[in-house]
Design a protein around this motif. Structure first.
Motif, PDB file in Angstrom:
ATOM      1  N   ALA A   9      -1.760  -5.865  -7.301  1.00 34.91           N
ATOM      2  CA  ALA A   9      -2.298  -7.058  -6.997  1.00 34.91           C
ATOM      3  C   ALA A   9      -3.095  -7.392  -8.300  1.00 34.91           C
ATOM      4  CB  ALA A   9      -3.297  -7.335  -5.901  1.00 34.91           C
ATOM      5  N   SER A  10      -3.515  -6.489  -9.031  1.00 34.07           N
ATOM      6  CA  SER A  10      -4.152  -6.641 -10.454  1.00 34.07           C
ATOM      7  C   SER A  10      -4.106  -5.173 -11.135  1.00 34.07           C
ATOM      8  CB  SER A  10      -5.628  -7.029 -10.157  1.00 34.07           C
ATOM      9  OG  SER A  10      -6.504  -5.827  -9.344  1.00 34.07           O
ATOM     10  N   PRO A  11      -4.402  -5.414 -12.669  1.00 40.07           N
ATOM     11  CA  PRO A  11      -4.336  -4.266 -13.278  1.00 40.07           C
ATOM     12  C   PRO A  11      -5.236  -2.990 -12.780  1.00 40.07           C
ATOM     13  CG  PRO A  11      -4.657  -6.275 -14.728  1.00 40.07           C
ATOM     14  CD  PRO A  11      -4.798  -6.564 -13.121  1.00 40.07           C
ATOM     15  N   VAL A  12      -4.885  -2.055 -13.162  1.00 38.75           N
ATOM     16  CA  VAL A  12      -5.554  -0.780 -12.692  1.00 38.75           C
ATOM     17  C   VAL A  12      -6.985  -0.586 -13.601  1.00 38.75           C
ATOM     18  CG1 VAL A  12      -5.819   1.759 -12.562  1.00 38.75           C
ATOM     19  CG2 VAL A  12      -3.547   0.562 -12.111  1.00 38.75           C
ATOM     20  N   ALA A  35       5.274  -0.777 -11.305  1.00 44.60           N
ATOM     21  CA  ALA A  35       5.533  -2.283 -11.477  1.00 44.60           C
ATOM     22  C   ALA A  35       5.905  -3.113 -10.546  1.00 44.60           C
ATOM     23  CB  ALA A  35       6.776  -2.294 -12.604  1.00 44.60           C
ATOM     24  N   GLY A  36       5.054  -4.153 -10.450  1.00 42.22           N
ATOM     25  CA  GLY A  36       5.151  -5.246  -9.319  1.00 42.22           C
ATOM     26  C   GLY A  36       4.685  -4.911  -7.834  1.00 42.22           C
ATOM     27  N   PHE A  75       0.923  -1.274  -0.002  1.00 31.79           N
ATOM     28  CA  PHE A  75       0.098  -0.055   0.121  1.00 31.79           C
ATOM     29  C   PHE A  75       0.783   1.352  -0.234  1.00 31.79           C
ATOM     30  CE2 PHE A  75      -2.213   3.562   1.833  1.00 31.79           C
ATOM     31  CZ  PHE A  75      -3.613   3.589   0.937  1.00 31.79           C
ATOM     32  N   ASP A  76       1.695   1.284   0.968  1.00 30.22           N
ATOM     33  CA  ASP A  76       2.609   2.607   1.054  1.00 30.22           C
ATOM     34  C   ASP A  76       3.518   2.621  -0.184  1.00 30.22           C
ATOM     35  OD1 ASP A  76       1.730   3.097   3.698  1.00 30.22           O
ATOM     36  OD2 ASP A  76       3.383   2.235   4.483  1.00 30.22           O
ATOM     37  N   ALA A  77       3.855   1.747  -1.019  1.00 28.68           N
ATOM     38  CA  ALA A  77       4.779   1.842  -2.245  1.00 28.68           C
ATOM     39  C   ALA A  77       3.755   2.277  -3.070  1.00 28.68           C
ATOM     40  CB  ALA A  77       5.346   0.418  -2.359  1.00 28.68           C
ATOM     41  N   VAL A  78       2.784   1.739  -3.212  1.00 23.91           N
ATOM     42  CA  VAL A  78       1.761   2.499  -4.252  1.00 23.91           C
ATOM     43  C   VAL A  78       1.476   3.683  -4.079  1.00 23.91           C
ATOM     44  CG1 VAL A  78      -0.471   2.014  -5.315  1.00 23.91           C
ATOM     45  CG2 VAL A  78       0.588   0.157  -4.908  1.00 23.91           C
TER      46      VAL A  78
END
Length: 105
Positions: A84-87, A80-81, A18-21
């Motif tokens: 969990a699923s495409p946007v 990238a990476g 979450f934090d990385a996103v």
């Protein structure tokens, strides 16, 4: 006259990401706010601990230019990476109701 376009983009972080996103999205927000036609580009945490971006664009043409532009390319690379699923991107058609200020985004 063009009709403003509202878009949602749903980001589902992979476990522990979450934090990385979120960190990947923050610089994209500043870059996109500077793009022609961007009226709103904001992120929100959902109850499921995902991130929902709400966007408003002056026109579909300017949204299309944004989608093919460098800010989106940089964001995709930064994510990238981490998902969990495409946007999931959804373009919404306005159905104005009520006052001009309160009936649409």
């Amino acid at each position: 006259m063009t009709t403003p376009l509202v878009v949602t983009a749903h980001f589902v972080p992979a476990g522990g990401q979450f934090d990385a996103v979120h960190d990947a999205l923050v610089p994209a927000i500043a870059a996109v706010h500077a793009e022609p036609g961007c009226e709103l580009y904001a992120i929100h945490r959902t109850p499921e601990n995902t991130i929902l971006m709400i966007e408003k664009w002056e026109s579909a043409e300017l949204l299309d230019a944004h989608s093919a532009g460098p800010a989106v390319a940089a964001l995709n690379a930064a994510l990238a990476g981490k998902l969990a699923s495409p946007v999931e991107v959804t373009r919404l058609e306005p159905l104005p109701a009520g006052t001009d200020m309160q009936g649409t985004l």
